[in-house]
Motif scaffolding. Structure first.
Motif, PDB file in Angstrom:
ATOM      1  N   GLU A  92      42.401  11.511   9.120  1.00  0.00           N
ATOM      2  CA  GLU A  92      42.285  10.096   9.480  1.00  0.00           C
ATOM      3  C   GLU A  92      42.154   9.208   8.245  1.00  0.00           C
ATOM      4  O   GLU A  92      42.811   8.175   8.157  1.00  0.00           O
ATOM      5  CB  GLU A  92      41.086   9.889  10.404  1.00  0.00           C
ATOM      6  CG  GLU A  92      41.315  10.429  11.801  1.00  0.00           C
ATOM      7  CD  GLU A  92      40.074  10.391  12.681  1.00  0.00           C
ATOM      8  OE1 GLU A  92      38.939  10.373  12.143  1.00  0.00           O
ATOM      9  OE2 GLU A  92      40.250  10.388  13.912  1.00  0.00           O
ATOM     10  N   GLN A  95      45.602   9.053   6.216  1.00  0.00           N
ATOM     11  CA  GLN A  95      46.800   8.906   7.034  1.00  0.00           C
ATOM     12  C   GLN A  95      47.933   8.219   6.277  1.00  0.00           C
ATOM     13  O   GLN A  95      49.077   8.678   6.309  1.00  0.00           O
ATOM     14  CB  GLN A  95      46.465   8.140   8.307  1.00  0.00           C
ATOM     15  CG  GLN A  95      47.625   8.043   9.267  1.00  0.00           C
ATOM     16  CD  GLN A  95      47.214   7.474  10.615  1.00  0.00           C
ATOM     17  OE1 GLN A  95      46.050   7.249  10.885  1.00  0.00           O
ATOM     18  NE2 GLN A  95      48.192   7.237  11.458  1.00  0.00           N
ATOM     19  N   GLU A 114      55.045   8.438  10.587  1.00  0.00           N
ATOM     20  CA  GLU A 114      53.847   7.896  11.247  1.00  0.00           C
ATOM     21  C   GLU A 114      53.576   8.624  12.559  1.00  0.00           C
ATOM     22  O   GLU A 114      52.437   8.974  12.865  1.00  0.00           O
ATOM     23  CB  GLU A 114      54.004   6.395  11.474  1.00  0.00           C
ATOM     24  CG  GLU A 114      53.930   5.600  10.195  1.00  0.00           C
ATOM     25  CD  GLU A 114      54.299   4.133  10.364  1.00  0.00           C
ATOM     26  OE1 GLU A 114      54.855   3.762  11.445  1.00  0.00           O
ATOM     27  OE2 GLU A 114      54.046   3.360   9.436  1.00  0.00           O
ATOM     28  N   GLN A 118      50.243  10.808  13.285  1.00  0.00           N
ATOM     29  CA  GLN A 118      49.357  10.439  14.391  1.00  0.00           C
ATOM     30  C   GLN A 118      49.208  11.585  15.392  1.00  0.00           C
ATOM     31  O   GLN A 118      48.107  11.846  15.883  1.00  0.00           O
ATOM     32  CB  GLN A 118      49.866   9.178  15.084  1.00  0.00           C
ATOM     33  CG  GLN A 118      49.703   7.939  14.233  1.00  0.00           C
ATOM     34  CD  GLN A 118      50.511   6.757  14.751  1.00  0.00           C
ATOM     35  OE1 GLN A 118      51.212   6.847  15.741  1.00  0.00           O
ATOM     36  NE2 GLN A 118      50.422   5.632  14.038  1.00  0.00           N
TER      37      GLN A 118
END
Length: 171
Positions: A92, A95, A114, A118
């Motif tokens: 996290e 990222q 992305e 995620q």
């Protein structure tokens, strides 16, 4: 034709992604080994040095992982959960760096990088509760038969990836 994502930043700007361990040249097959440079498929620039293993080194690594798996499996569920929480926290907080590295290393378009990042974080979040859950369950079967599904710790996590650039033709 889709356009490859080339991050605007230098890969070294995001060195925080690997700040806790010097990953350059890391290959572990029981001992640390050096390896050649890895180049960006988009620009051809040097990204870093990533471990590349021979068949013999993969065999040695697998044997080492097998021995260490037993130690990992014997640890209490709280330690397993803590490892997953730490991995989630790192994913996290890093990222943006991960998205940029996916662009550099595999020429992933930003949207794809992305999405993949995620989804990886979501998967890590879900795994944090697994160590404290039941190790198995009774599953449907024929009358008079007891069928059980079990879960056990896998232990050591590693990555084995092919280098398909050798098979690509160059203009």
């Amino acid at each position: 034709m889709r356009e490859a994502h080339e991050p605007e930043t230098s890969p070294m700007r995001h060195a925080d992604l690997f700040a806790e361990i010097d990953w350059n040249g890391c290959l572990f097959d029981g001992d640390w080994r050096s390896s050649p440079d890895t180049l960006s498929p988009v620009t051809g620039r040097r990204l870093g040095t990533v471990g590349r293993a021979s068949t013999a080194q993969v065999t040695t690594s697998a044997a080492t992982a097998c021995r260490r798996q037993r130690d990992w499996a014997a640890r209490p569920c709280e330690q397993h959960a803590a490892a997953f929480r730490r991995a989630t926290e790192l994913a996290e907080t890093r990222q943006a760096s991960t998205v940029d590295w996916l662009g550099h290393e595999s020429a992933s378009p930003r949207g794809q990088a992305e999405f993949e990042t995620q989804n990886s974080i979501k998967s890590l979040n879900q795994t944090t509760s697994l160590p404290s859950q039941s190790h198995g369950e009774v599953v449907p079967s024929k009358p008079g038969r007891l069928s059980l599904a079990g879960r056990r710790a896998v232990g050591v996590v590693g990555v084995i990836a092919s280098d398909d650039r050798q098979s690509r033709s160059t203009p």
